[in-house]
Structure formats: C-alpha cells, structure tokens
Design an enzyme around this catalytic site. Structure first.
Site, short mmCIF file in Angstrom:
data_model
loop_
_atom_site.label_atom_id
_atom_site.label_comp_id
_atom_site.label_asym_id
_atom_site.label_seq_id
_atom_site.Cartn_x
_atom_site.Cartn_y
_atom_site.Cartn_z
N GLY A 79 0.65 -1.67 0.39
CA GLY A 79 -0.16 0.16 0.48
C GLY A 79 0.78 1.57 0.32
CB THR A 80 3.80 2.08 1.57
OG1 THR A 80 3.60 1.82 3.04
CG2 THR A 80 4.41 3.74 2.20
CG ASN B 63 -5.60 3.65 8.41
OD1 ASN B 63 -5.91 4.70 7.63
ND2 ASN B 63 -4.83 3.52 9.48
CG HIS C 296 0.51 -6.60 5.15
ND1 HIS C 296 -0.21 -6.06 6.39
CD2 HIS C 296 0.71 -5.65 4.87
CE1 HIS C 296 -0.26 -4.51 6.61
NE2 HIS C 296 0.36 -4.42 5.38
CB THR D 236 12.97 -9.17 -10.99
OG1 THR D 236 13.69 -9.11 -11.32
CG2 THR D 236 12.36 -10.84 -11.64
CB CYS E 206 2.06 3.26 10.24
SG CYS E 206 1.55 2.08 9.10
#
Ligand SMILES: Cc1ncc(COP(=O)(O)O)c(C=O)c1O
Length: 390
Positions: free
Chosen positions: A69-70, A156, A206, A242, A330
C-alpha cells in the site's frame, strides 16, 4: 495463544494464500525471460493479474503489482502529480483530507516541500466524513488548477467510508484524476474499480490475508502517471523491477477469498460486534464510538475514552492476552495523538485516548468473549493511571 483483534493492522495469512505461495516459491524463471521456465513464471503472474482484475472488476492491464500500500500510494500521488504538473499546463494543486494514512499525507507533504505542490486539506465532520460540499465548491472555483484528488475509500483507524462515486462525479466536472487508498476497504466492502470512476486505486495483500510486501496500484487505462522507479520497464513501464510472481499469486488468491467470503463473514460478525460494543459502552460510560452514525466498516470498532490513555488501555489488554491497537499500526508505539482524531476536531487529550478493535476472518465468539472479560478491569486500571497522571 493471544487473542488477536487487530486485523486492520494485518490479518493472518489465509491457508489458501499460503498454499499458493508455497506452490510457487520455487519458481526458477524470471517472468521477463523468454525461455520456457521464464514463461511459466510469467503465466503465474498473468493468471494472478487476471484473477485480481476479476475480483475488483477492472481490466487485467490496469493491475500494476507493487510492494504494498505504501508504494502504491506514493506511485499514484507522485506519479499523477508529476504527469499533470509537467504535461498539463502546470497544475500544482493537490486535494485530500488530513484523515488519510501517512503513506498519503507524507507523500503529499514531500511534494509540497520539494516539488512546489500546493495542498488543500478538505474539512471532515466530527465523525470523520469528508465534506463533499466543500469539495464541490473547490472544484467549481479552482478545478483548472487541481492536479489530483486523493481520498481514501475506508479509514483504517475509524472505519468510516468515503462516497467515492460522489467524489469522482464531482471531479469529472473538471476532468480531474482521482486516486483512492482502498487498502482498508478491500474485503470489507464492495469494491468495483470499473464503476468507481477512479484513475488509480491502492491495494495491499497483507490486509486481506495475503503475504506482507505485496500490493497493487490499479491504474485506469485512460490515466497517465510518471513512474517512480526506472529500470526494466516492467508493469507497463510504471513499476520497473523483477516481478514477484509467487507473491502476486498469493495476493490474488487472498483477495478472491476475502471478497467471496465477505457477506457471510459479516453476517457472522454482526451479533459479535453488537455484543462487543454493548460491553464497552456498559463498562466505560465516557466511551464514544468515533465515527458516530456515519457509514463505516462493520469490522472496525474505534472508540475514544476521554481521560484514559489509549496506550495504557492497550498495554493492560495486552497483559491480559488480548491484542488490539490504538489506531494505525504505523504510528502506534509512539505516544502521540492520532492525527485522524485531531482532524476530526477532537482535543489532544481525546485523541490520545483511542482504542481500535478490528475483527477478521479468524475471529470467533470466544475471542470476543475474551475481550469482554478483560476489558472492564483494563479500563478501570487505565482510567486510574489517567487520573493519577492528571
Ligand atoms: C489505509 C492504509 N493505507 C496504506 C497502508 C500501508 O500499506 P502497506 O503496509 O502495504 O505498505 C496501510 C497499512 O496500515 C493502511 O491501513
């Protein structure tokens, strides 16, 4: 075994996602290699893209896999701003709200400090709902200067919802790109990208029972953004590096399971949430449900307890074997007031007295009973500590 009621911070890896992850972790080929092994890895990645696109209703080419998300928020906000600011007659204005996650706020503040952006933070109600009348007025008055609007789908901390359809209808009157951080929303309310009118939408694995370190930015085919990373030109040139085929496959599986199971899960959780809320409000007369009557996520239960430190409450509950949060993971651990609650007009004192209990797919009645059993004593002790501290 601790009682886990902090699903909004991260939710346990789903067994289906773990199986997919394990099945693909030993993939040898690089998805960009032309040999057969590379093409096998590419197939896993493209099937994941197809599956995630079906889950959230977008075109497969609109799925850009990221590290979470960040990164998705940074790519959307900086990428849309750079594109508009450089190509489109120098639009410098960003419109958002101070109730956003720090991955949005800090990206915007960096653009202000370093890149000449100007920001308008929209007012929010005391329930945390963004003022869309103010947005409408702003777009009517300064629409030609606005590079992007970024507003989260669900908050959130409090779980409050934004009417994203209304936001994109307002933005469309001045042809403004809208990004939404839907990290907290996926799997908890209906997400339909093609109907949303969004230019970009952030997701994180997650939060739905996929692995940590995987996410996606959904970018509408009509939207243009400048990449943050330069290199191999993967993911439509928007995210070089990648690709993580196994992670993407596990994410797609988790998103599918979370979305498919959402209605049944919520039907199961309704009585548990009611019980939990009644117990909190019975034990703590000062408890205030933070989003009031505003529409919000069933599973995210957020209260303020005036005069009682959220950190003490969390500590007392943790000692009793119950894991909850004061709000955003966070910012937890730093004893500071929630920026979300401050933006909602709460005092510094109220904004430090917060507790978020977030339920998820593993939550059982016994978990809720354990919380209800531990809460009164934890609250009484935290309250006493608060009185002693003045
Ligand atoms: C609303 C919201 N946006 C973004 C993030 C960051 O996502 P990630 O942990 O995948 O970087 C979070 C995680 O807490 C979140 O809740």
């Amino acid at each position: 075994m601790a009682i886990y009621l902090d699903h909004a911070a991260t939710t346990p890896l789903r067994p289906e996602a773990l199986r997919v992850l394990q099945a693909h972790l030993e993939i040898v080929g690089n998805p960009s290699s032309v040999h057969q092994l590379g093409q096998a890895a590419r197939r896993v990645l493209e099937e994941a893209r197809e599956s995630l696109a079906a889950t959230i209703d977008c075109n497969r080419s609109e799925v850009i896999f990221t590290s979470g998300g960040t990164e998705s928020n940074n790519l959307a906000i900086k990428g849309l701003f750079w594109q508009q600011n450089s190509l489109d007659s120098g639009k410098r204005l960003i419109v958002s709200a101070y109730t956003e996650h720090h991955a949005v706020i800090d990206a915007i503040e960096w653009l202000e400090r370093e890149q000449g952006a100007e920001t308008i933070w929209l007012p929010v109600s005391d329930a945390g709902v963004v003022d869309l009348v103010a947005l409408e007025t702003l777009v009517a008055e300064r629409g030609a200067e606005i590079a992007l609007i970024t507003l989260m789908w669900a908050n959130n901390e409090t779980g409050v919802l934004t009417d994203i359809g209304a936001v994109t209808r307002i933005a469309a009157t001045s042809n403004i790109a809208v990004h939404s951080d839907a990290v907290a929303a996926l799997g908890h309310c209906e997400i339909n990208f093609s109907k949303s009118g969004l230019a970009a939408m952030s997701l994180s694995a997650h939060k739905v029972g996929g692995p940590v370190g995987v996410g996606a930015l959904i970018v509408a085919r009509s939207a243009k953004l400048t990449s943050l990373t330069h290199g191999g030109g993967q993911e439509r040139g928007m995210r070089s590096g990648t690709m993580n085929s196994a992670g993407a496959a596990a994410f797609a599986e988790a998103a599918k399971q979370a979305t498919m199971g959402q209605v049944a899960l919520q039907a199961r959780l309704v009585p548990l949430v009611a019980k939990l809320r009644a117990a909190i409000e019975g034990a703590a007369t000062e408890a205030r449900f933070s989003r009031g009557d505003a529409p919000g996520l069933l599973e995210t239960i957020h209260y303020t307890f005036d005069g009682c430190s959220g950190d003490s409450l969390l500590f007392m509950l943790d000692s009793a074997g119950v894991a909850v949060s004061t709000g955003s993971a966070c910012t937890a651990g730093v004893a500071s007031a929630s920026h979300v609650l401050l933006a909602m007009g709460r005092s510094e004192r109220e904004a430090t007295g917060t507790l978020r209990i977030s339920l998820g797919y593993t939550t059982t009645e016994a978990d809720v009973e354990a919380f209800i059993g531990a809460f009164p004593a934890a609250h009484a002790r935290a309250k006493m500590a608060g009185l002693a501290a003045g």
